[in-house]
Motif scaffolding. Structure first.
Motif, PDB file in Angstrom:
ATOM      1  N   GLY A 531       0.873  -1.390  -0.073  1.00 35.35           N
ATOM      2  CA  GLY A 531      -0.072  -0.066  -0.110  1.00 35.35           C
ATOM      3  C   GLY A 531       0.742   1.300   0.031  1.00 35.35           C
ATOM      4  O   GLY A 531       0.233   2.342  -0.169  1.00 35.35           O
ATOM      5  N   MET A 532       2.169   1.219   0.059  1.00 40.07           N
ATOM      6  CA  MET A 532       2.901   2.418   0.366  1.00 40.07           C
ATOM      7  C   MET A 532       3.157   2.910  -1.146  1.00 40.07           C
ATOM      8  O   MET A 532       3.277   2.235  -2.418  1.00 40.07           O
ATOM      9  N   ALA A 533       2.774   4.239  -1.453  1.00 45.14           N
ATOM     10  CA  ALA A 533       3.041   5.023  -2.493  1.00 45.14           C
ATOM     11  C   ALA A 533       4.610   5.547  -2.803  1.00 45.14           C
ATOM     12  O   ALA A 533       5.315   5.734  -1.936  1.00 45.14           O
ATOM     13  N   ILE A 534       5.096   5.205  -3.929  1.00 47.58           N
ATOM     14  CA  ILE A 534       6.382   5.478  -4.192  1.00 47.58           C
ATOM     15  C   ILE A 534       6.501   6.312  -5.566  1.00 47.58           C
ATOM     16  O   ILE A 534       5.535   6.493  -6.381  1.00 47.58           O
ATOM     17  N   ALA A 535       7.764   6.985  -5.850  1.00 46.56           N
ATOM     18  CA  ALA A 535       7.746   7.491  -6.934  1.00 46.56           C
ATOM     19  C   ALA A 535       9.208   6.769  -7.584  1.00 46.56           C
ATOM     20  O   ALA A 535      10.105   6.718  -7.109  1.00 46.56           O
ATOM     21  N   VAL A 536       8.918   6.330  -8.866  1.00 48.24           N
ATOM     22  CA  VAL A 536      10.171   5.588  -9.266  1.00 48.24           C
ATOM     23  C   VAL A 536      10.758   6.478 -10.543  1.00 48.24           C
ATOM     24  O   VAL A 536      10.124   7.134 -11.644  1.00 48.24           O
ATOM     25  N   LYS A 537      12.069   6.630 -10.587  1.00 49.43           N
ATOM     26  CA  LYS A 537      12.918   7.490 -11.355  1.00 49.43           C
ATOM     27  C   LYS A 537      13.493   6.610 -12.453  1.00 49.43           C
ATOM     28  O   LYS A 537      14.329   5.903 -11.858  1.00 49.43           O
ATOM     29  N   ARG A 538      13.100   6.328 -13.693  1.00 48.69           N
ATOM     30  CA  ARG A 538      13.514   5.167 -14.493  1.00 48.69           C
ATOM     31  C   ARG A 538      14.622   5.840 -15.510  1.00 48.69           C
ATOM     32  O   ARG A 538      14.288   6.821 -16.458  1.00 48.69           O
ATOM     33  N   LEU A 539      15.766   5.329 -15.511  1.00 46.61           N
ATOM     34  CA  LEU A 539      16.833   5.887 -16.452  1.00 46.61           C
ATOM     35  C   LEU A 539      16.546   5.413 -17.881  1.00 46.61           C
ATOM     36  O   LEU A 539      16.394   4.042 -17.899  1.00 46.61           O
ATOM     37  N   SER A 540      16.321   6.404 -18.723  1.00 44.33           N
ATOM     38  CA  SER A 540      16.149   6.147 -20.296  1.00 44.33           C
ATOM     39  C   SER A 540      17.407   5.486 -20.624  1.00 44.33           C
ATOM     40  O   SER A 540      18.507   5.581 -20.415  1.00 44.33           O
ATOM     41  N   LYS A 541      17.155   4.471 -21.587  1.00 44.54           N
ATOM     42  CA  LYS A 541      18.172   4.047 -22.109  1.00 44.54           C
ATOM     43  C   LYS A 541      19.077   5.046 -23.263  1.00 44.54           C
ATOM     44  O   LYS A 541      20.233   4.943 -23.461  1.00 44.54           O
ATOM     45  N   TYR A 542      18.562   6.082 -23.538  1.00 45.23           N
ATOM     46  CA  TYR A 542      18.978   6.967 -24.429  1.00 45.23           C
ATOM     47  C   TYR A 542      19.100   8.107 -23.758  1.00 45.23           C
ATOM     48  O   TYR A 542      19.273   9.571 -23.895  1.00 45.23           O
ATOM     49  N   SER A 543      19.247   8.125 -22.439  1.00 45.19           N
ATOM     50  CA  SER A 543      19.325   9.589 -21.271  1.00 45.19           C
ATOM     51  C   SER A 543      20.614  10.247 -21.635  1.00 45.19           C
ATOM     52  O   SER A 543      21.534   9.460 -21.853  1.00 45.19           O
ATOM     53  N   GLY A 544      20.646  11.350 -21.537  1.00 43.69           N
ATOM     54  CA  GLY A 544      21.853  12.375 -21.797  1.00 43.69           C
ATOM     55  C   GLY A 544      22.575  12.248 -20.422  1.00 43.69           C
ATOM     56  O   GLY A 544      23.783  12.647 -20.574  1.00 43.69           O
ATOM     57  N   GLN A 545      22.189  11.668 -19.241  1.00 46.16           N
ATOM     58  CA  GLN A 545      22.823  11.829 -18.160  1.00 46.16           C
ATOM     59  C   GLN A 545      23.574  10.573 -17.969  1.00 46.16           C
ATOM     60  O   GLN A 545      24.676  10.894 -17.396  1.00 46.16           O
ATOM     61  N   GLY A 546      22.941   9.550 -18.213  1.00 44.37           N
ATOM     62  CA  GLY A 546      23.830   8.313 -18.236  1.00 44.37           C
ATOM     63  C   GLY A 546      23.917   7.687 -16.961  1.00 44.37           C
ATOM     64  O   GLY A 546      23.424   7.991 -15.945  1.00 44.37           O
ATOM     65  N   VAL A 547      24.617   6.579 -17.008  1.00 46.17           N
ATOM     66  CA  VAL A 547      25.165   5.496 -15.635  1.00 46.17           C
ATOM     67  C   VAL A 547      25.760   6.358 -14.678  1.00 46.17           C
ATOM     68  O   VAL A 547      25.481   6.143 -13.587  1.00 46.17           O
ATOM     69  N   GLU A 548      26.637   7.147 -14.955  1.00 46.61           N
ATOM     70  CA  GLU A 548      27.467   7.897 -13.916  1.00 46.61           C
ATOM     71  C   GLU A 548      26.668   8.826 -12.980  1.00 46.61           C
ATOM     72  O   GLU A 548      26.798   8.638 -11.986  1.00 46.61           O
ATOM     73  N   GLU A 549      25.704   9.416 -13.574  1.00 40.68           N
ATOM     74  CA  GLU A 549      24.771  10.322 -12.824  1.00 40.68           C
ATOM     75  C   GLU A 549      23.637   9.255 -11.927  1.00 40.68           C
ATOM     76  O   GLU A 549      23.612   9.776 -10.804  1.00 40.68           O
ATOM     77  N   PHE A 550      23.545   8.419 -12.583  1.00 41.38           N
ATOM     78  CA  PHE A 550      22.636   7.284 -11.663  1.00 41.38           C
ATOM     79  C   PHE A 550      23.392   6.939 -10.485  1.00 41.38           C
ATOM     80  O   PHE A 550      22.951   6.981  -9.522  1.00 41.38           O
ATOM     81  N   LYS A 551      24.603   6.299 -10.718  1.00 43.03           N
ATOM     82  CA  LYS A 551      25.400   5.879  -9.612  1.00 43.03           C
ATOM     83  C   LYS A 551      25.703   7.028  -8.710  1.00 43.03           C
ATOM     84  O   LYS A 551      25.541   6.856  -7.434  1.00 43.03           O
ATOM     85  N   ASN A 552      25.912   8.057  -9.268  1.00 42.90           N
ATOM     86  CA  ASN A 552      26.128   9.369  -8.279  1.00 42.90           C
ATOM     87  C   ASN A 552      24.847   9.603  -7.230  1.00 42.90           C
ATOM     88  O   ASN A 552      25.104   9.890  -6.040  1.00 42.90           O
TER      89      ASN A 552
END
Length: 826
Positions: A531-552
């Motif tokens: 029942g918990m409400a969440i917000a999901v930030k999904r990294l796009s395959k074509y994201s300009g930010q990329g994996v580094e920002e995600f890990k950061n």
């Protein structure tokens, strides 16, 4: 003859308008005003709350304050519809009639009839009805939403009279609202804030000097506080030491209790205290037998008491502590070698079912509790003298920590827990041998830490998924002279979610659940199986930010916890899917309100000021108070989210940078962030520091005040941006022209001008001239003299040839993965 009539009129006029008493022969009608005797501090009469409304009320307000501040309303639930009403005394009662109607609109409801009754407005704001100098009724016994000095809150045990505050329906509607603020007389008395009769905040029990959950009451410089708890009454009363000080406590509709004092030089009310303040103030935030610690930057705010464990492990693991804690194991707790562990500096648990013995000292209290197998905890009744004994005999509810002030609570544990905690901070260090052991252990831990750090620095720097489902994250520092790398095995600190559960929660990432989109990808709302409400930030395959920002973002935000930072719940990494799971905040982001004409009116000046202060405290935590020193680098309105109560939470740490040791600035050739919020030294030279965030905060502050984007296109602005225009107005002394019109008259010009000046100090061209965030927080919280700001950055006039087409100038643009040199010379 004319001169005589004129003299009589002159004599009669002040007598009529200085009247402070109603008698059997002297009534007051709509248009007449009673003014309190002596100092003339208060007035009583008829009023309306909106110029376009015909609804009339009888009430009391401050007489010498230009801003009409109502402190009491007689007919709050039975408004008048015209101005033909009369307040008079009939049969010993105060009676309010309208249109000569025989049925009164309001009455003092005194049961006994008195012949020679009179009513008088006192300089305390109390309206009293007397007979032969005896008070038979008073407005202080039936308060509305305001507590004045010398007014009591609490229960008269002899008569059954219970005095408590009730909120208004809204700022323009004094009808009885759904909030009450009253003393609960059961057990060991305490003040509660209720919404629809359900407790939402508790002040804690009386400690001899203050409420256990209101540490700000010690010391109290301008008030004398009297708490009475005897066979006749339970009450609290606040009295001002200086009669020239005007002070009031008001229960406001959103669910806040505020203590305010009038600042005559600035012609405004100044807030000196309010509650509740943060999530740990919410009643039973962490369930039973637990403590809420808002200052724990590394762990979950909820922690079980010694000897207890989470009742629902999974929910606790997912940072939901509402299920509370239960006793560990089955060890005997009755005369089997058990003892007590001290939980320091807390608001002690809900005392409505506690037992009190005022004749015992703290040592005797311990023995009393130890001898009673049902006793689970104890503390002293009076914290300063450690006298009196308060004990608990069941589940303990609603405890929270403080950094300095707070009571010590002693929790019962079995002999095994007692032995374990003897080596930790909850225990006692009375034995020399134990001290020696702790010293050796400390040295050993330090040695292991040094070895571990050396190994991490030399370890292979990779992003790998291991067989045991533990993940390694690497944070790369953008420092050309000394590139540092941070690797953290995240198997215990941050929960991992299964892709199937996230897909199910978001209805397979349906458009109906999409909340927004950025350079990283999309954000979706989801509902977990619990029942918990969440917000999901999904990294796009074509994201300009990329994996580094995600890990950061994973590494940084998992180590940060503050009420003004968005809380991360976990992450999901499976195949090419990379997602961050956050707490869900229903009110979206700040830009959704301040830049939308239809929504901006929902944020009055008081709420905007609270948001400004909350953002400032969040940045201060990042810069100075957290274990890490964090530079956000992308602070803007869309990265400030709002919770249910419109409290701000800073989000999006993908561009953030971590400084270590004494590092105060860095240089990068990869400038990231958002134009309009970037400091000049960062945008043009790649140099950033804590002062870069200060610049962004200054821009955001000015946007909150004006409701305009800094880099947007505005027909009425001659400068290239909002900051430059405000600078021009400030030099001319006409900054009020730019204030958001949707604020109406809900603000103090002095306070808004002060905030504008603070904003201009933050956006000064050179970083060295800008204040630190600690100085900004201090300036927002007091009335000290402010420095004079210097020329802000990017404050240029539009040239004649500059296009006025919005398509060429409007909007805010994020830059990620962009190499920049110099944009243009300063």
């Amino acid at each position: 003859m004319k001169e005589l009539i004129l003299l009589l009129l002159i004599l009669y006029y002040p007598f009529c308008h200085s009247l402070d008493t109603i008698t059997l022969n002297h009534s007051i009608k709509d248009g007449d005003v009673l003014v309190s005797s002596d100092r003339g501090t208060f007035a009583l009469g008829f009023f309306t709350l909106h110029p376009d409304s015909k609804t009339r009320y009888l009430g009391i307000w401050y007489n010498k304050i230009s801003e009409q501040t109502i402190v009491w309303v007689a007919n709050r639930d039975t408004p008048l519809n015209d101005n033909s009403s009369v307040l008079s005394i009939k049969n010993g009662n105060l009676v309010l009639h309208s249109n000569n109607n025989l049925n009164p609109v309001w009455s003092s409801n005194v049961s006994t009839s008195f012949v020679n009754a009179s009513a008088k407005l006192l300089d305390t704001g109390n309206f009293i009805l007397t007979h032969n100098n005896n008070v038979v009724w008073q407005s202080f016994d039936s308060p509305s939403n305001t507590l004045l000095p010398f007014m009591k809150l609490g229960l008269d045990r002899k008569t059954g009279l219970n005095r408590f505050l009730t909120s208004w329906k809204s700022p323009n509607d004094p009808r009885t609202g759904n909030l009450t603020y009253r003393i609960d007389p059961t057990g060991f008395p305490q003040l509660f804030l209720y919404r629809n009769k359900i407790p939402i905040w508790r002040t804690g029990s009386w400690t001899g000097q203050r409420w256990s959950g209101v540490p700000e009451m010690t010391p109290i410089f301008i008030f004398n506080v009297t708490f009475v708890n005897n066979k006749d009454e339970i009450s609290i009363e606040y009295n001002v030491k200086d009669p020239n000080v005007l002070s009031r406590m008001v229960l406001e509709e959103p669910g806040q209790v505020r203590r305010l004092t009038w600042q005559p030089n600035e012609h405004r009310w100044f807030q000196i205290w309010h509650g509740p303040k943060e999530e740990c103030d919410n009643f039973k935030q962490c369930g039973s037998n637990s403590n809420c610690d808002p200052y724990n930057a590394e762990k979950f705010e909820c922690e079980c008491f010694p000897g207890y464990e989470p009742k629902f492990g999974r929910e606790w693991y997912l940072r939901d502590g509402s299920g509370g804690c239960v006793r560990k194991g089955n060890a005997s707790m009755c005369r089997s070698g058990e003892g007590f562990v001290k939980v320091a500096r807390v608001k002690v648990p809900d005392s409505s079912k506690a037992r009190v013995n005022g004749s015992l000292g703290l040592r005797e209290c311990r023995e009393e509790c130890l001898g009673d197998c049902s006793c689970v905890a104890y503390t002293s009744e009076n914290e300063s003298s450690e006298s009196g004994c308060v004990t608990w005999h069941g589940d303990m509810e609603d405890t929270r920590s403080y950094t300095q002030l707070g009571q010590d609570l002693y929790v019962r544990v079995d002999k095994h827990e007692l032995a374990m905690y003897a080596k930790h901070s909850y225990g006692s260090l009375g034995k020399k041998g134990l001290v020696a052991v702790l010293v050796i252990c400390t040295c050993l831990v330090l040695s292991i830490a040094i070895i571990l750090i050396s190994w991490l620095v030399k370890a292979r720097k990779q992003w790998t998924r291991r067989k045991d489902h533990k993940y390694s994250f690497r944070l790369t520092f953008d420092d050309s002279s000394d590139q540092q790398e941070f690797e953290s095995t995240n198997s215990s600190n941050l929960p991992f979610y299964d892709l199937n559960s996230i897909a199910s929660a978001t209805d397979n990432f349906s458009m109906a659940n999409k909340l927004g989109q950025g350079g990283f990808g999309s954000v979706y709302k989801g509902i977990l199986s619990n029942g918990m409400a969440i917000a999901v930030k999904r990294l796009s395959k074509y994201s300009g930010q990329g994996v580094e920002e995600f890990k950061n973002e994973v590494v940084l935000i998992s180590k940060l916890q503050h009420r003004n930072l968005v809380r991360i719940l976990g992450c999901c990494i499976q195949g090419e899917e990379k997602m961050l799971i956050y707490e869900y905040l229903p009110n979206k982001s700040l830009d959704f309100f301040i830049f939308d004409k239809s929504k901006s009116s929902e944020l009055d000046w008081r709420k905007r000021f609270d948001i400004i202060c909350g953002i400032a405290r969040g940045i201060l935590y990042l810069h100075h108070d957290s274990r890490l020193r964090i530079i956000h680098r992308d602070l803007k309105a869309s990265n400030v989210l709002l919770d249910n109560a419109l409290n701000p939470k800073i989000a999006d740490f993908g561009m953030a940078r971590m400084f270590g040791g004494d590092q105060i600035e860095a240089v990068t050739n990869r400038v990231v962030g958002t134009y309009g919020y970037m400091s000049p030294e960062y945008a043009m030279e790649g140099q950033f520091s804590v002062k870069s965030d200060v610049y962004s905060f200054g821009v955001l502050l000015l946007e909150i005040i004006t409701g305009k984007k800094n880099s947007g296109h505005h027909e009425d602005i001659a400068s290239t941006n909002l900051v430059g225009h405000i600078w021009d107005l400030w030099k001319e002394g006409t900054t009020m022209k730019i204030v958001d019109r949707s604020l109406g008259e809900s603000f103090s010009e002095v306070e808004v001008e002060r905030c504008i000046q603070i904003g201009l100090l933050c956006v000064q061209d050179y970083a060295v001239d800008r204040p630190s965030m600690s100085a900004v927080v201090s300036m927002l919280g007091n009335d000290s003299t402010l420095p004079i700001p210097k020329q802000p950055a990017f404050s240029f006039k539009k040239s004649n040839c500059e296009s006025s087409n919005p398509s060429t100038s409007e909007g805010i643009y994020s830059v990620n993965n962009v190499s920049m040199t110099m944009i243009e010379a300063r």
